[in-house]
Design a protein around this motif. Structure first.
Motif, PDB file in Angstrom:
ATOM      1  N   UNK A 103       0.756  -1.103  -0.163  1.00 22.81           N
ATOM      2  CA  UNK A 103       0.316   0.165  -0.088  1.00 22.81           C
ATOM      3  C   UNK A 103       0.874   1.671  -0.253  1.00 22.81           C
ATOM      4  N   UNK A 104       2.092   1.172   0.815  1.00 20.65           N
ATOM      5  CA  UNK A 104       2.532   2.571   0.951  1.00 20.65           C
ATOM      6  C   UNK A 104       3.635   2.818  -0.315  1.00 20.65           C
ATOM      7  N   UNK A 105       4.292   1.663  -1.015  1.00 23.22           N
ATOM      8  CA  UNK A 105       4.494   1.723  -2.085  1.00 23.22           C
ATOM      9  C   UNK A 105       3.769   2.014  -3.307  1.00 23.22           C
ATOM     10  N   UNK A 106       2.843   1.470  -3.396  1.00 24.97           N
ATOM     11  CA  UNK A 106       1.718   2.161  -4.293  1.00 24.97           C
ATOM     12  C   UNK A 106       0.851   3.975  -4.051  1.00 24.97           C
ATOM     13  N   UNK A 107       0.983   4.005  -3.055  1.00 25.05           N
ATOM     14  CA  UNK A 107       1.258   5.516  -3.024  1.00 25.05           C
ATOM     15  C   UNK A 107       1.637   6.790  -2.585  1.00 25.05           C
ATOM     16  N   UNK A 108       3.312   6.134  -2.579  1.00 22.01           N
ATOM     17  CA  UNK A 108       4.393   6.816  -2.902  1.00 22.01           C
ATOM     18  C   UNK A 108       4.767   6.932  -4.060  1.00 22.01           C
ATOM     19  N   UNK A 109       4.264   5.899  -5.394  1.00 23.64           N
ATOM     20  CA  UNK A 109       5.043   5.785  -5.984  1.00 23.64           C
ATOM     21  C   UNK A 109       3.921   7.083  -7.457  1.00 23.64           C
ATOM     22  N   UNK A 148      -2.953   8.496  -4.180  1.00 22.75           N
ATOM     23  CA  UNK A 148      -4.342   7.819  -3.347  1.00 22.75           C
ATOM     24  C   UNK A 148      -4.945   6.691  -4.127  1.00 22.75           C
ATOM     25  N   UNK A 149      -5.389   6.957  -5.616  1.00 19.56           N
ATOM     26  CA  UNK A 149      -5.860   5.831  -5.996  1.00 19.56           C
ATOM     27  C   UNK A 149      -5.575   4.614  -5.493  1.00 19.56           C
ATOM     28  N   UNK A 150      -4.395   4.745  -6.467  1.00 23.90           N
ATOM     29  CA  UNK A 150      -3.181   3.536  -6.457  1.00 23.90           C
ATOM     30  C   UNK A 150      -3.202   2.523  -4.544  1.00 23.90           C
ATOM     31  N   UNK A 151      -2.846   3.868  -4.322  1.00 27.87           N
ATOM     32  CA  UNK A 151      -2.633   2.966  -2.778  1.00 27.87           C
ATOM     33  C   UNK A 151      -4.583   2.001  -2.054  1.00 27.87           C
ATOM     34  N   UNK A 170     -11.055   1.886   7.408  1.00 34.00           N
ATOM     35  CA  UNK A 170     -10.686   3.770   7.286  1.00 34.00           C
ATOM     36  C   UNK A 170      -9.251   3.387   7.028  1.00 34.00           C
ATOM     37  N   UNK A 171      -8.698   2.303   7.741  1.00 29.98           N
ATOM     38  CA  UNK A 171      -6.969   2.438   7.175  1.00 29.98           C
ATOM     39  C   UNK A 171      -6.772   2.186   5.601  1.00 29.98           C
ATOM     40  N   UNK A 172      -7.497   1.155   5.028  1.00 28.02           N
ATOM     41  CA  UNK A 172      -6.836   1.394   3.014  1.00 28.02           C
ATOM     42  C   UNK A 172      -7.363   2.858   2.997  1.00 28.02           C
ATOM     43  N   UNK A 173      -7.914   3.679   3.416  1.00 26.87           N
ATOM     44  CA  UNK A 173      -8.257   5.276   2.976  1.00 26.87           C
ATOM     45  C   UNK A 173      -7.266   6.310   3.415  1.00 26.87           C
ATOM     46  N   UNK A 174      -7.398   5.780   5.193  1.00 32.27           N
ATOM     47  CA  UNK A 174      -6.368   7.303   5.739  1.00 32.27           C
ATOM     48  C   UNK A 174      -4.604   7.084   5.518  1.00 32.27           C
ATOM     49  N   UNK A 175      -4.510   5.755   5.957  1.00 34.24           N
ATOM     50  CA  UNK A 175      -3.027   5.630   5.262  1.00 34.24           C
ATOM     51  C   UNK A 175      -2.312   5.442   3.989  1.00 34.24           C
ATOM     52  N   UNK A 176      -2.790   5.564   2.845  1.00 33.89           N
ATOM     53  CA  UNK A 176      -2.833   5.868   1.754  1.00 33.89           C
ATOM     54  C   UNK A 176      -2.475   7.652   2.096  1.00 33.89           C
ATOM     55  N   UNK A 177      -3.360   7.521   2.084  1.00 34.98           N
ATOM     56  CA  UNK A 177      -3.825   9.566   1.715  1.00 34.98           C
ATOM     57  C   UNK A 177      -3.068  10.220   3.361  1.00 34.98           C
ATOM     58  N   UNK A 178      -2.623   9.400   4.094  1.00 38.97           N
ATOM     59  CA  UNK A 178      -0.862  10.319   5.047  1.00 38.97           C
ATOM     60  C   UNK A 178       0.156   9.871   3.844  1.00 38.97           C
ATOM     61  N   UNK A 182      10.915   7.493  -3.206  1.00 40.91           N
ATOM     62  CA  UNK A 182      12.009   6.313  -3.474  1.00 40.91           C
ATOM     63  C   UNK A 182      12.760   5.748  -2.125  1.00 40.91           C
ATOM     64  N   UNK A 183      12.665   6.140  -1.125  1.00 42.80           N
ATOM     65  CA  UNK A 183      13.148   5.462   0.175  1.00 42.80           C
ATOM     66  C   UNK A 183      12.037   4.727   0.519  1.00 42.80           C
ATOM     67  N   UNK A 184      10.708   4.935   0.198  1.00 42.24           N
ATOM     68  CA  UNK A 184       9.021   4.215   0.531  1.00 42.24           C
ATOM     69  C   UNK A 184       9.492   2.996  -0.152  1.00 42.24           C
ATOM     70  N   UNK A 185       9.522   3.470  -1.325  1.00 40.98           N
ATOM     71  CA  UNK A 185       9.920   2.053  -2.172  1.00 40.98           C
ATOM     72  C   UNK A 185      10.854   1.019  -1.671  1.00 40.98           C
ATOM     73  N   UNK A 186      12.227   1.371  -0.894  1.00 35.75           N
ATOM     74  CA  UNK A 186      13.673   0.871  -0.759  1.00 35.75           C
ATOM     75  C   UNK A 186      12.674   0.044   0.677  1.00 35.75           C
ATOM     76  N   UNK A 187      12.092   0.327   0.966  1.00 35.90           N
ATOM     77  CA  UNK A 187      11.516   0.262   2.843  1.00 35.90           C
ATOM     78  C   UNK A 187      10.559  -1.266   2.096  1.00 35.90           C
ATOM     79  N   UNK A 188       9.875  -0.406   1.388  1.00 35.34           N
ATOM     80  CA  UNK A 188       8.600  -2.059   1.028  1.00 35.34           C
ATOM     81  C   UNK A 188       9.203  -3.447   0.439  1.00 35.34           C
TER      82      UNK A 188
END
Length: 233
Positions: free
Chosen positions: A42-48, A51-54, A190-198, A211-217
């Protein structure tokens, strides 16, 4: 002149279900929020990709939970634990998939490093990735074989009885009730809506965060994949 407020049986019944709904939301958040491979995707898709992808990545994991819910409701999920070798196959498949998706996350990290994130494109496979990972995740299966079965069986749990400062029957959750199950999936929603938004909000402030989130993922997926394979062996 003050008039006394009288609640009919229907109103009292609806009011008594409030703790059950809140309990369901907390159960849903407890399942969805802990760090792990699903939230890494979720974090990788959201960062790259935004929000919609996440959100759709989270929806993939939530859809898998809905599938497990139906299987648990039908009593089919116990086949996984009763069939010799099936759990090991699932663990192995999940580990290999996580390693493959970790490799994809590394490629994404190289692609977006130094690139204009507003121009980052590409088809999002987050829904399929999270859905397949969740279906092959033995821990998610174990949840529905233990806690999930408890949520489905009709009964009453007095949560307040475990808190000395709160009186008995102050917070009663009705298991097996549709309100509890609706709250449960509402908590996941709620989580899958709010976490990507964050993640997206943080990305917009720190351009180098994607890229840091992608590496962490990639690290989370690779580490979990190795652990799964070691467990299978």
């Amino acid at each position: 002149m003050l008039h006394s407020l009288s609640l009919g049986p229907l109103q009292l019944g609806a009011f008594s279900l409030v703790p059950t709904a809140l309990g369901g939301v907390l159960f849903g958040l407890a399942l969805a929020a802990p760090p792990g491979p699903m939230n890494a995707v979720i974090a990788e898709e959201s960062a790259l990709r935004g929000w919609r992808a996440g959100f759709f990545a989270g929806l993939g994991a939530m859809t898998a939970d809905a599938c497990f819910f139906v299987l648990a409701l039908l009593g089919v999920a116990t086949i996984i634990t009763e069939t010799p070798g099936l759990e090991r196959v699932m663990v192995s498949a999940g580990g290999l998939l996580m390693l493959w998706f970790a490799y994809g996350a590394v490629q994404d990290a190289h692609t977006v490093a130094g690139a204009d994130l507003s121009a980052t494109s590409g088809e999002s496979r987050g829904f399929r990735k999270a859905f397949v990972l969740a279906l092959t995740n033995p821990y998610q299966v174990a949840f529905w074989l233990t806690v999930g079965v408890g949520l489905l069986e009709p009964g009453v749990v007095d949560v307040a009885s475990y808190v000395p400062a709160v009186g008995a029957d102050a917070l009663t959750v009705q298991t097996g009730h549709p309100v509890l199950l609706a709250g449960f999936f509402g908590g996941i929603g709620l989580w899958i809506t709010g976490f990507p938004a964050t993640i997206v909000a943080a990305r917009s402030r720190i351009e180098r965060l994607a890229p840091l989130i992608a590496w962490a993922s990639a690290a989370v997926l690779a580490g979990t994949g190795v652990l799964f394979l070691l467990r299978a062996l």
